[in-house]
Write a protein that holds these residues in place. Sequence first.
Motif, PDB file in Angstrom:
ATOM      1  N   SER C  11     -15.851 -74.197 111.270  1.00 39.12           N
ATOM      2  CA  SER C  11     -17.143 -73.560 111.423  1.00 39.12           C
ATOM      3  C   SER C  11     -16.970 -72.059 111.245  1.00 39.12           C
ATOM      4  O   SER C  11     -16.254 -71.408 111.995  1.00 39.12           O
ATOM      5  CB  SER C  11     -17.699 -73.930 112.798  1.00 39.12           C
ATOM      6  N   ILE C  12     -17.587 -71.557 110.183  1.00 32.17           N
ATOM      7  CA  ILE C  12     -17.475 -70.136 109.877  1.00 32.17           C
ATOM      8  C   ILE C  12     -18.745 -69.456 110.363  1.00 32.17           C
ATOM      9  O   ILE C  12     -19.846 -69.902 110.051  1.00 32.17           O
ATOM     10  CB  ILE C  12     -17.324 -69.940 108.352  1.00 32.17           C
ATOM     11  N   ARG C  13     -18.567 -68.406 111.166  1.00 27.15           N
ATOM     12  CA  ARG C  13     -19.740 -67.737 111.738  1.00 27.15           C
ATOM     13  C   ARG C  13     -19.776 -66.276 111.326  1.00 27.15           C
ATOM     14  O   ARG C  13     -18.919 -65.492 111.757  1.00 27.15           O
ATOM     15  CB  ARG C  13     -19.700 -67.809 113.270  1.00 27.15           C
ATOM     16  N   ASP C  14     -20.749 -65.917 110.506  1.00 20.71           N
ATOM     17  CA  ASP C  14     -21.021 -64.509 110.170  1.00 20.71           C
ATOM     18  C   ASP C  14     -19.772 -63.740 109.750  1.00 20.71           C
ATOM     19  O   ASP C  14     -19.466 -62.683 110.298  1.00 20.71           O
ATOM     20  CB  ASP C  14     -21.656 -63.789 111.370  1.00 20.71           C
ATOM     21  N   VAL C  15     -19.069 -64.260 108.804  1.00 19.60           N
ATOM     22  CA  VAL C  15     -17.836 -63.592 108.373  1.00 19.60           C
ATOM     23  C   VAL C  15     -18.110 -62.701 107.154  1.00 19.60           C
ATOM     24  O   VAL C  15     -18.752 -63.135 106.199  1.00 19.60           O
ATOM     25  CB  VAL C  15     -16.756 -64.640 108.037  1.00 19.60           C
ATOM     26  N   SER C  16     -17.637 -61.460 107.254  1.00 18.40           N
ATOM     27  CA  SER C  16     -17.771 -60.521 106.127  1.00 18.40           C
ATOM     28  C   SER C  16     -16.383 -60.068 105.700  1.00 18.40           C
ATOM     29  O   SER C  16     -15.497 -59.909 106.530  1.00 18.40           O
ATOM     30  CB  SER C  16     -18.574 -59.292 106.543  1.00 18.40           C
ATOM     31  N   SER C  33     -21.972 -67.893 106.853  1.00 15.19           N
ATOM     32  CA  SER C  33     -21.861 -68.936 107.872  1.00 15.19           C
ATOM     33  C   SER C  33     -21.848 -70.275 107.160  1.00 15.19           C
ATOM     34  O   SER C  33     -22.580 -70.462 106.185  1.00 15.19           O
ATOM     35  CB  SER C  33     -23.040 -68.891 108.846  1.00 15.19           C
ATOM     36  N   LEU C  34     -20.989 -71.152 107.674  1.00 10.75           N
ATOM     37  CA  LEU C  34     -20.779 -72.406 106.942  1.00 10.75           C
ATOM     38  C   LEU C  34     -20.100 -73.381 107.893  1.00 10.75           C
ATOM     39  O   LEU C  34     -19.259 -72.982 108.693  1.00 10.75           O
ATOM     40  CB  LEU C  34     -19.844 -72.089 105.775  1.00 10.75           C
ATOM     41  N   THR C  35     -20.495 -74.636 107.802  1.00 12.66           N
ATOM     42  CA  THR C  35     -19.859 -75.626 108.656  1.00 12.66           C
ATOM     43  C   THR C  35     -19.358 -76.787 107.807  1.00 12.66           C
ATOM     44  O   THR C  35     -20.028 -77.201 106.869  1.00 12.66           O
ATOM     45  CB  THR C  35     -20.882 -76.178 109.677  1.00 12.66           C
ATOM     46  N   LEU C  36     -18.181 -77.241 108.150  1.00  9.14           N
ATOM     47  CA  LEU C  36     -17.620 -78.369 107.406  1.00  9.14           C
ATOM     48  C   LEU C  36     -17.311 -79.477 108.399  1.00  9.14           C
ATOM     49  O   LEU C  36     -16.655 -79.243 109.403  1.00  9.14           O
ATOM     50  CB  LEU C  36     -16.328 -77.899 106.728  1.00  9.14           C
ATOM     51  N   ARG C  37     -17.788 -80.695 108.105  1.00  8.09           N
ATOM     52  CA  ARG C  37     -17.568 -81.790 109.044  1.00  8.09           C
ATOM     53  C   ARG C  37     -16.295 -82.543 108.708  1.00  8.09           C
ATOM     54  O   ARG C  37     -15.797 -82.453 107.603  1.00  8.09           O
ATOM     55  CB  ARG C  37     -18.761 -82.747 108.997  1.00  8.09           C
ATOM     56  N   ARG C  38     -15.852 -83.304 109.693  1.00  8.07           N
ATOM     57  CA  ARG C  38     -14.649 -84.101 109.452  1.00  8.07           C
ATOM     58  C   ARG C  38     -14.906 -85.131 108.366  1.00  8.07           C
ATOM     59  O   ARG C  38     -15.923 -85.801 108.370  1.00  8.07           O
ATOM     60  CB  ARG C  38     -14.232 -84.829 110.728  1.00  8.07           C
ATOM     61  N   THR C  72     -17.742 -63.186 113.534  1.00  5.89           N
ATOM     62  CA  THR C  72     -17.774 -63.751 114.870  1.00  5.89           C
ATOM     63  C   THR C  72     -16.583 -64.684 115.069  1.00  5.89           C
ATOM     64  O   THR C  72     -15.800 -64.517 115.991  1.00  5.89           O
ATOM     65  CB  THR C  72     -19.091 -64.514 115.093  1.00  5.89           C
ATOM     66  N   ALA C  73     -16.438 -65.652 114.186  1.00  8.21           N
ATOM     67  CA  ALA C  73     -15.329 -66.584 114.354  1.00  8.21           C
ATOM     68  C   ALA C  73     -15.177 -67.454 113.114  1.00  8.21           C
ATOM     69  O   ALA C  73     -16.134 -67.657 112.358  1.00  8.21           O
ATOM     70  CB  ALA C  73     -15.551 -67.486 115.566  1.00  8.21           C
ATOM     71  N   ILE C  74     -13.940 -67.929 112.909  1.00  7.71           N
ATOM     72  CA  ILE C  74     -13.716 -69.043 111.987  1.00  7.71           C
ATOM     73  C   ILE C  74     -13.038 -70.095 112.845  1.00  7.71           C
ATOM     74  O   ILE C  74     -11.842 -70.032 113.098  1.00  7.71           O
ATOM     75  CB  ILE C  74     -12.803 -68.648 110.810  1.00  7.71           C
ATOM     76  N   THR C  75     -13.837 -71.020 113.356  1.00  5.25           N
ATOM     77  CA  THR C  75     -13.276 -72.011 114.267  1.00  5.25           C
ATOM     78  C   THR C  75     -12.790 -73.205 113.466  1.00  5.25           C
ATOM     79  O   THR C  75     -13.563 -73.822 112.735  1.00  5.25           O
ATOM     80  CB  THR C  75     -14.334 -72.466 115.274  1.00  5.25           C
ATOM     81  N   PHE C  76     -11.501 -73.489 113.610  1.00  4.23           N
ATOM     82  CA  PHE C  76     -10.943 -74.650 112.933  1.00  4.23           C
ATOM     83  C   PHE C  76     -10.304 -75.516 113.991  1.00  4.23           C
ATOM     84  O   PHE C  76      -9.359 -75.085 114.652  1.00  4.23           O
ATOM     85  CB  PHE C  76      -9.899 -74.213 111.899  1.00  4.23           C
ATOM     86  N   ASP C  77     -10.873 -76.696 114.195  1.00  5.46           N
ATOM     87  CA  ASP C  77     -10.273 -77.624 115.128  1.00  5.46           C
ATOM     88  C   ASP C  77     -10.066 -76.975 116.498  1.00  5.46           C
ATOM     89  O   ASP C  77      -9.025 -77.144 117.122  1.00  5.46           O
ATOM     90  CB  ASP C  77      -8.912 -78.049 114.563  1.00  5.46           C
ATOM     91  N   GLY C  78     -11.060 -76.188 116.917  1.00  2.00           N
ATOM     92  CA  GLY C  78     -10.980 -75.587 118.245  1.00  2.00           C
ATOM     93  C   GLY C  78     -10.244 -74.266 118.306  1.00  2.00           C
ATOM     94  O   GLY C  78     -10.216 -73.613 119.330  1.00  2.00           O
ATOM     95  N   ARG C  79      -9.617 -73.826 117.201  1.00  2.00           N
ATOM     96  CA  ARG C  79      -8.906 -72.545 117.234  1.00  2.00           C
ATOM     97  C   ARG C  79      -9.596 -71.516 116.344  1.00  2.00           C
ATOM     98  O   ARG C  79     -10.117 -71.869 115.286  1.00  2.00           O
ATOM     99  CB  ARG C  79      -7.464 -72.734 116.749  1.00  2.00           C
ATOM    100  N   ASP C  80      -9.573 -70.263 116.764  1.00  2.00           N
ATOM    101  CA  ASP C  80     -10.226 -69.229 115.958  1.00  2.00           C
ATOM    102  C   ASP C  80      -9.226 -68.613 114.981  1.00  2.00           C
ATOM    103  O   ASP C  80      -8.293 -67.922 115.389  1.00  2.00           O
ATOM    104  CB  ASP C  80     -10.823 -68.151 116.864  1.00  2.00           C
ATOM    105  N   LEU C  81      -9.437 -68.866 113.714  1.00  2.00           N
ATOM    106  CA  LEU C  81      -8.490 -68.383 112.703  1.00  2.00           C
ATOM    107  C   LEU C  81      -8.562 -66.871 112.509  1.00  2.00           C
ATOM    108  O   LEU C  81      -7.663 -66.278 111.939  1.00  2.00           O
ATOM    109  CB  LEU C  81      -8.742 -69.075 111.360  1.00  2.00           C
TER     110      LEU C  81
END
Lengths: 286, 333, 337
Positions: C11-16, C33-38, C72-81
Amino acid sequence: MNGFRRLLRDRSARLGLIVIAGLVFCAVFAGVLAPFPEDVNTYHLPRRLLGPGGINFLGTDRMGADIFSRLLFGARLTILTAVVATTFAVLIGVPIGLIAGYYNNRLSDLLMRVSDVFLAVPQIVLAIAIAQTLGPAIHNVILALSITYWPFWARLVYAETRSVRNEVFVEAAVAIGASPLRVMALHILPSIASSVIVRTTIGLGGTILVAAALGFLGLGPPPPTPEWGRMIAESREFLPQAWWYAAAPGVAILLVVMGFNLLGDGLRDALDPRLSRGTDDRTDGR
Amino acid sequence: MRLLAMVARRCLWMPPTLFGLLLIVFTVSHVIPSDPARVMAGENASASQVAAIRHQYGLDLPLPVQFLRYVKDVATGDMGKSLFTQRPVAEDLLARLPATMELALFAMSLAIAIGVPLGVVAALRRNSWLDHLVRVVTVAGLAMAAFWLAILLQLLFSMWMGLTPVRGRINGWGPDPITGFFTLDAVLLGDWETLGQALRHLILPTLTLALPAVATIVRFTRAGMINVMSSNFVFYQTAMGIPRRRIVWKYLLRAALIGTLTQIGLIFGNLIAGAVVVETVFDWPGLGTFAVNSILHSDYNAVMSFTVFTGVIFILTNLMVDIAQTMLDPRGR
Amino acid sequence: MIAPMDADLLSIRDVSVSFTTESGTAHVLDEISLTLRRGEIMGLVGESGCGKTTLARTILGALPPNARARGTAITFDGRDLLTIDPREAADQIRGRAITFVPQDPFSAFNPLFTIGDQIFELLRWKSPDREAGERGYPRTRRRADHERALALLRRVQLPDIERLLRKYPHEVSGGQRQRLMIAMALLPEPRLVIADEPTTALDVTIQAQILRLLRELAVERGVSVLLTTHDLGVAWEICDRVTVMYAGQALETAPIEAFFRAPALPYTRLLLDSLPSGENPLRGIAGDVPNLVNPPPGCRFHPRCPEVSDVCRASRPPTSEPAPDHLVRCHHPLAVP
Ligand SMILES: Nc1ncnc2c1ncn2[C@@H]1O[C@H](COP(=O)(O)OP(=O)(O)OP(=O)(O)O)[C@@H](O)[C@H]1O
Ligand code: SF4
Ligand SMILES: [Mg+2]
């Protein structure tokens, strides 16, 4: 003009230009600048091997001559040798490279084979052999250097000519019936001139090194000529005490050769942006 | 397969190249001087001495005949006699080869050991203080007259500080010759005392010869690294999380070294050439001192033979470099 | 309906992202912002230069040194990249949990090493059997990895594998190289594969084969794929959902059906209209791609948009959801039937 401004922007090229301008200045005005111009061929034994300082800015040599003055006159000799020898080498090498690169035939093979044979021995070794036969004299040094140095330009120009030979502007010139001589001189040569200029600049430094080595080995012009390499050879007897005697001419050689190398690097960046610093195949010997 | 073809082609070219080299040397020695016998006999020789030499060396024969004789002699390993010592030149040259080779190989190894890592690090930290320092040192290293550097080092480390021997290859006689390389022979004989001595004598000549070689290697390694650093394969491996040190020292380095390798033959030639003057300064009993002594004695045949001999070494080195390069770069294979 | 949180892999949130260049700072990604499902295959569509590769590099944490990423965050599998320790990212994420298929299979192999060498170099560091931080390459793992590689290479339909491993990259065809790249992306058993225009360098027939293969393998292994392309046909062929980017902004995300049938974004509409078809010859979109050093304010598409109004020039549009699972950032979205 644009190229010249780009050249001046480059710090090392500026430095090189200053050093070389300084060398030329010293050579031209050696007679005026030297505190003891007569020391080139006179000696004052009572003043021999004085350390630097006082009226002998860089000390005196085994004959009591002022080293600084001799260095200045040596600059003349250095420039003369380097410029004349390199010019001859360019005048022999460039046409050979052009012809071999333009015509892709038996003659080309032969010419390139001949230059390969010359390159089959380190340059200085061949220069030693030639200078040895001819005897110690300035014109012989120049001859030895030119005879051994031209293949570097032949190789370079050959490769460059081959690479532009099939470009549109060359084909076009051939198509409208220009003579080969005209095509080579007016179309190919200008487009490869920048690499020749770069190589020649760096080559001047290389020539100075080889000439100094010949002088050091006693194959240069005979004494009392103020040849830098010979001066270093002479100093060896008086080491470790007379360190300045050995140091001063060596520093002069270092500065001048560095000047040409820096200028060559700067020219390459300014004239020929497609070649980046240090990636061309430097084939000049030491 | 291509490798074999390349080696075969290069070997086929060797005889003509050597023939050409002999022709040059012959021209220099027999055609350029108006009276070679006069040159050979020296300045103070009497007319009858000159005539004797002319006859003894067959200089009264037509030039083509002389040349063919010369080629035949060299081809059979006969380079004639020294005019000064009257010993066979080929033997003397061979006897002195190991000393020069030992020196050149040490200098080459040192130059590679210093130059390659330095070039890599300079490329990785482009425009850092280290990069600038390396640049200054390489520019100076290429502009320094080898014989002057030799004298400077000798002055500093041997004469003033007394850390290293001033001259020579060893004190007294060397170890019993096996390979003629003193260090190697000492190791083979287990003679550590001699090894230490040989190494101490090697330090300064090696350093002198290595400096310009280091400069060339650093320049090319750095340029090669910078060239490949922006390659896609580097990005791919980075994106796949392969450790940086692995990418740099395994994958980037090999690509960068291909450019450096093209220079190794040239560098080796420069080492041999540099040895001529550097050996003189350190009294190193190799080919270089032989050449210089021959020059001093106007021992003309010896100088010419030295030229041919160096040419042979140089041609063989270049052949080996080409083989190494073909093996390193699969694209050319 | 909003999907449950745990269905999102990335889940990508407001990344520049901006690049420092000679002509100024280029704002290449703008609040993406972008979300990718399993297990899903998401297509990231946009013209050349809109920032697709940059987004891929941002997720991978492999941006060039002149780039700066914020957000804000790039959350991958619960971790912020965005805030992860770089060493951990290199060891655990890149090439392991997230792998990469490059745009150009020709240059992604080092020409001086055999294919086998490069595959086993990857497995040495990224094999699923490797323990975190392990340095050497024990023989048992090496043997297992060898088997694993052979099996997968067979699965991607590469012929004569043992011989292939001894070959150099220039000795195999482009299609084979891309198959190798796909195999290498799957060998570490990742959860996400980022495929950056994996077929642009290949010819059309091979393109289709490779895409089908990629889809099959992804579905079979439950791996998510983020596939970037400027080719709508490619997206249609294998994606579950599509996101459209324009000049560094992500403007619309929709399931593949809805995307092609009823786009809500004027830009998407124009893209679809410009597709060559029987009656319509190819029509481009009027206007130029904007300069990213001084991008247009508000919606970056406004200089070329037929629906533009003053508000488009003044402010960035909010996200709306004109239909379930269909997100769009536009002040004047088109009506969705
Ligand atoms: N290292 C960099 N420095 C400066 N600008 C860059 C850099 N890398 C990319 N850019 C710029 O960022 C923009 C987006 O580039 P990117 O490669 O992400 O586009 P893309 O969508 O992948 O295009 P393509 O379809 O051509 O691969 C371009 O305008 C490009 O010029
Ligand atoms: S926000 Fe305005 S300019 Fe942007 S796409 Fe929508 S209508 Fe067009
Ligand atoms: Mg891209």
